[in-house]
Design an enzyme around this catalytic site. Structure first.
Site, PDB file in Angstrom:
ATOM      1  N   PHE A 226      47.970  52.218  69.217  1.00  0.00           N
ATOM      2  CA  PHE A 226      46.716  52.127  68.582  1.00  0.00           C
ATOM      3  C   PHE A 226      46.240  50.658  69.113  1.00  0.00           C
ATOM      4  O   PHE A 226      45.822  50.001  68.161  1.00  0.00           O
ATOM      5  CB  PHE A 226      47.074  52.112  67.140  1.00  0.00           C
ATOM      6  CG  PHE A 226      47.806  53.387  66.728  1.00  0.00           C
ATOM      7  CD1 PHE A 226      46.769  54.665  66.391  1.00  0.00           C
ATOM      8  CD2 PHE A 226      49.079  53.143  66.270  1.00  0.00           C
ATOM      9  CE1 PHE A 226      47.717  55.848  65.981  1.00  0.00           C
ATOM     10  CE2 PHE A 226      49.472  54.559  65.876  1.00  0.00           C
ATOM     11  CZ  PHE A 226      48.932  55.569  65.655  1.00  0.00           C
ATOM     12  N   ASP A 248      45.773  54.029  73.417  1.00  0.00           N
ATOM     13  CA  ASP A 248      44.707  54.344  72.546  1.00  0.00           C
ATOM     14  C   ASP A 248      44.149  55.659  72.799  1.00  0.00           C
ATOM     15  O   ASP A 248      44.104  56.232  73.853  1.00  0.00           O
ATOM     16  CB  ASP A 248      43.661  53.287  72.267  1.00  0.00           C
ATOM     17  CG  ASP A 248      43.013  53.150  71.140  1.00  0.00           C
ATOM     18  OD1 ASP A 248      43.362  52.151  70.056  1.00  0.00           O
ATOM     19  OD2 ASP A 248      41.959  53.999  71.137  1.00  0.00           O
ATOM     20  N   SER A 249      43.582  56.423  71.758  1.00  0.00           N
ATOM     21  CA  SER A 249      42.835  57.691  71.975  1.00  0.00           C
ATOM     22  C   SER A 249      41.323  57.300  72.485  1.00  0.00           C
ATOM     23  O   SER A 249      40.665  58.411  72.795  1.00  0.00           O
ATOM     24  CB  SER A 249      42.961  58.560  70.850  1.00  0.00           C
ATOM     25  OG  SER A 249      42.327  57.771  69.656  1.00  0.00           O
ATOM     26  N   CYS A 338      46.951  49.732  57.118  1.00  0.00           N
ATOM     27  CA  CYS A 338      46.008  49.002  56.299  1.00  0.00           C
ATOM     28  C   CYS A 338      45.171  50.282  55.413  1.00  0.00           C
ATOM     29  O   CYS A 338      44.069  50.331  54.964  1.00  0.00           O
ATOM     30  CB  CYS A 338      44.533  48.897  57.389  1.00  0.00           C
ATOM     31  SG  CYS A 338      44.164  49.957  58.407  1.00  0.00           S
TER      32      CYS A 338
HETATM   33  N1  SAH Z   1      45.499  46.695  66.919  1.00  0.00           N
HETATM   34  C1  SAH Z   1      44.155  46.787  67.214  1.00  0.00           C
HETATM   35  C2  SAH Z   1      43.159  47.421  66.113  1.00  0.00           C
HETATM   36  C3  SAH Z   1      43.717  48.806  65.857  1.00  0.00           C
HETATM   37  S1  SAH Z   1      42.493  49.975  65.360  1.00  0.00           S
HETATM   38  C4  SAH Z   1      43.573  45.165  67.129  1.00  0.00           C
HETATM   39  O1  SAH Z   1      44.482  44.375  66.546  1.00  0.00           O
HETATM   40  O2  SAH Z   1      42.642  44.979  67.517  1.00  0.00           O
HETATM   41  C5  SAH Z   1      43.153  51.428  65.267  1.00  0.00           C
HETATM   42  C6  SAH Z   1      42.895  52.227  66.814  1.00  0.00           C
HETATM   43  O3  SAH Z   1      43.446  53.351  66.817  1.00  0.00           O
HETATM   44  C7  SAH Z   1      41.549  52.583  67.410  1.00  0.00           C
HETATM   45  O4  SAH Z   1      41.379  51.995  68.643  1.00  0.00           O
HETATM   46  C8  SAH Z   1      41.586  53.980  67.389  1.00  0.00           C
HETATM   47  O5  SAH Z   1      40.711  54.370  68.509  1.00  0.00           O
HETATM   48  C9  SAH Z   1      42.994  54.208  68.007  1.00  0.00           C
HETATM   49  N2  SAH Z   1      43.467  55.592  67.329  1.00  0.00           N
HETATM   50  C10 SAH Z   1      43.251  56.409  66.260  1.00  0.00           C
HETATM   51  N3  SAH Z   1      43.981  57.507  66.239  1.00  0.00           N
HETATM   52  C11 SAH Z   1      44.572  57.628  67.064  1.00  0.00           C
HETATM   53  C12 SAH Z   1      45.658  58.515  67.828  1.00  0.00           C
HETATM   54  N4  SAH Z   1      45.743  59.366  67.034  1.00  0.00           N
HETATM   55  N5  SAH Z   1      46.151  58.155  69.032  1.00  0.00           N
HETATM   56  C13 SAH Z   1      46.063  56.778  69.797  1.00  0.00           C
HETATM   57  N6  SAH Z   1      45.009  55.976  69.128  1.00  0.00           N
HETATM   58  C14 SAH Z   1      44.363  56.380  68.048  1.00  0.00           C
END
Ligand code: SAH
Length: 479
Positions: A226, A248-249, A338
């Site tokens: 993520f 990330d997706s 979160c």
């Molecule tokens: N760690 C990052 C914030 C993460 S926000 C930082 O510090 O900047 C959560 C992220 O998860 C988003 O970018 C979203 O696109 C991604 N996301 C949501 N569901 C997902 C999934 N099932 N698989 C991969 N990424 C996902």
């Protein structure tokens, strides 16, 4: 306009709780107020209670501006903003970054107004009827008090609907030709897109955790799940990680991550971006017997409210269990939630039970101090590792919920539910001999046969691990 409350409903206001629910309002007196306008609150007995923003569409019918009789006007917001700015500058975050949260809504006495500073641009989110009503005044005061000329508005959060407000984004003050620009944080740079990035553009609230990950990442093979625009990845690489795999997706987030690599002159050969679903990819990595020295899990909110807690718990358990399995001996799991609907105690249990199910004996769980922080997190050693524990006083968010590990300890120290007197909880030996008894009604997330760890001291040490059974709890080992 005056709102007169039902008898007894003044109690929470007298204790300085700032909300009035629709059901608490007995009657309305005087000409009707527009959405966001200031109204006076009175008890059924006619006692003045507070001045508040009126929100005719929301279940939270009024949010208090002041419990005194002062007027709510430009001067009022100027005072609140000055106080907030003084508090932020006392934290001294400007030493390490040009981007940080300036206004924290209710915590700064300005309910519904969030303002983040990104270098020389402010990004404002207005989330309530009262905030919307005073938005232009607040924008003027912000320009005056901060000297920053440019304000971009990102009032596009779903919660606005509950207040009967439409989504609004765009330039609020000054000129912003390019919505994408660079910020710096603890020695590295990031491109932030205030127009289309998540929230106000960047996850400022993870700043100290990104720094900490950088400190721990040297010579490690890191998996950042993520990853968004690569916050943790960039810090890890800049601090000597052997390799980083970022998942990330979102293709857009990953393309900004690639630009962030270039911006920081980081060696592309040590980094790989992978677009995909973390739930599936972790399984794939497990089947391929891949392993890592550090895994970061920072997923989006799985449980916005407590009603989603059960489903969210399964999702957290799933990814944490898979991550523990992928962790090499000596590895570190950095895991976050979160979710407002999953409190710290439950998250701790989920992670602990994932560790147990993954066969990670004698692991230690540590956590950041949450006093100033709303996110929850655990840093857990993969196997036979020492507690990692540190404070984070300079955090963005000021309102963390109090967490009581002792509620769990109290249950553990209760013989059969009748004996309610907590024992000497600070004496692990005493608790250990007695053995824990968990009651399912107090732990609705427990399922039969579930393995769970019980913490009974303030150091987050796992003292019991066992199975939940129909008749109670069976201890199977201690760590
Ligand atoms: N760690 C990052 C914030 C993460 S926000 C930082 O510090 O900047 C959560 C992220 O998860 C988003 O970018 C979203 O696109 C991604 N996301 C949501 N569901 C997902 C999934 N099932 N698989 C991969 N990424 C996902």
């Amino acid at each position: 306009m005056k709102l007169i409350l039902n008898p007894g409903r003044e109690k929470s206001l007298l204790r300085r709780h700032p909300w009035v629910f629709a059901s608490a309002v007995q009657s309305v007196d005087g000409p009707s107020a527009a959405s966001g306008e200031t109204v006076d609150l009175f008890s059924a007995a006619g006692e003045f209670l507070a001045r508040a923003a009126y929100s005719p569409h929301s279940q939270i019918r009024a949010r208090v501006w002041t419990f005194g009789a002062e007027s709510v006007d430009r001067e009022f917001f100027q005072k609140k903003i000055r106080t907030a700015l003084a508090k932020r500058s006392a934290l001294n975050v400007q030493r390490d970054t040009d981007s940080y949260r300036l206004l924290h809504g209710e915590s700064d006495g300005i309910a519904g107004v969030i303002v983040d500073r990104y270098n020389d641009v402010l990004v404002l989110q207005s989330l309530t009827a009262g905030a919307e009503y005073w938005k232009q005044t607040i924008a003027d005061v912000l320009v005056e008090e901060t000297g920053v000329q440019n304000i971009y508005e990102r009032s596009d959060a779903d919660v606005r609907e509950l207040e009967g407000l439409k989504s609004i984004t765009g330039v609020l003050r000054g000129e912003i030709d390019n919505s994408r620009f660079a910020i710096y944080e603890h020695g590295v740079k990031f491109l932030v897109d205030v127009q289309s990035g998540h929230k106000t553009g960047f996850y400022l609230d993870q700043r100290e955790n990104r720094r900490r990950v950088g400190e721990l990442a040297k010579d490690r093979d890191v998996l950042n799940c993520f990853c968004y625009t690569g916050g943790f990845s960039i810090h890890a690489l800049a601090n000597g990680a052997k390799s980083v795999l970022s998942v990330d997706s979102s293709a857009d987030a990953l393309s900004l991550l690639e630009e962030n690599l270039k911006l920081n002159d980081l060696p592309a050969e040590r980094h790989t971006s992978l677009e995909g679903d973390v739930f599936q990819l972790l399984r794939k990595f497990r089947d391929e017997n891949r392993s890592f020295d550090m895994i970061i899990l920072d997923p989006p909110k799985f449980a916005p409210t407590a009603a989603h807690a059960e489903k969210a718990s399964r999702a957290y358990k799933d990814i944490n269990l898979l991550a523990f399995k992928l962790l090499r001996h000596g590895g570190i799991l950095v895991t976050f939630s979160c979710s407002g609907g999953v409190d710290a105690a439950l998250f701790q249990k989920i992670v602990a039970s994932a560790a147990l199910d993954a066969g990670r004996c004698r692991h230690r769980l540590g956590r950041f101090d949450r006093r100033f922080y709303a996110r929850q997190y655990v840093l857990a050693g993969g196997c036979r590792h020492d507690l990692i524990r540190f404070d984070e006083p300079n955090c963005e968010r000021s309102a963390g919920r109090a967490h009581s590990i002792h509620s769990e300890a109290r249950n553990a120290g209760t013989r059969n539910g009748r004996d309610r007197q907590p024992r000497n909880l600070d004496d692990p030996a005493e608790s250990y001999h007695r053995g824990p008894r968990l009651r399912r009604d107090r732990h609705p997330h427990l399922v039969l046969g579930q393995r769970l760890a019980v913490f009974t001291d303030g150091n987050w040490r796992i003292l019991y691990a066992g199975y939940y059974e129909r008749r109670g709890w069976t201890q199977c080992r201690s760590g």
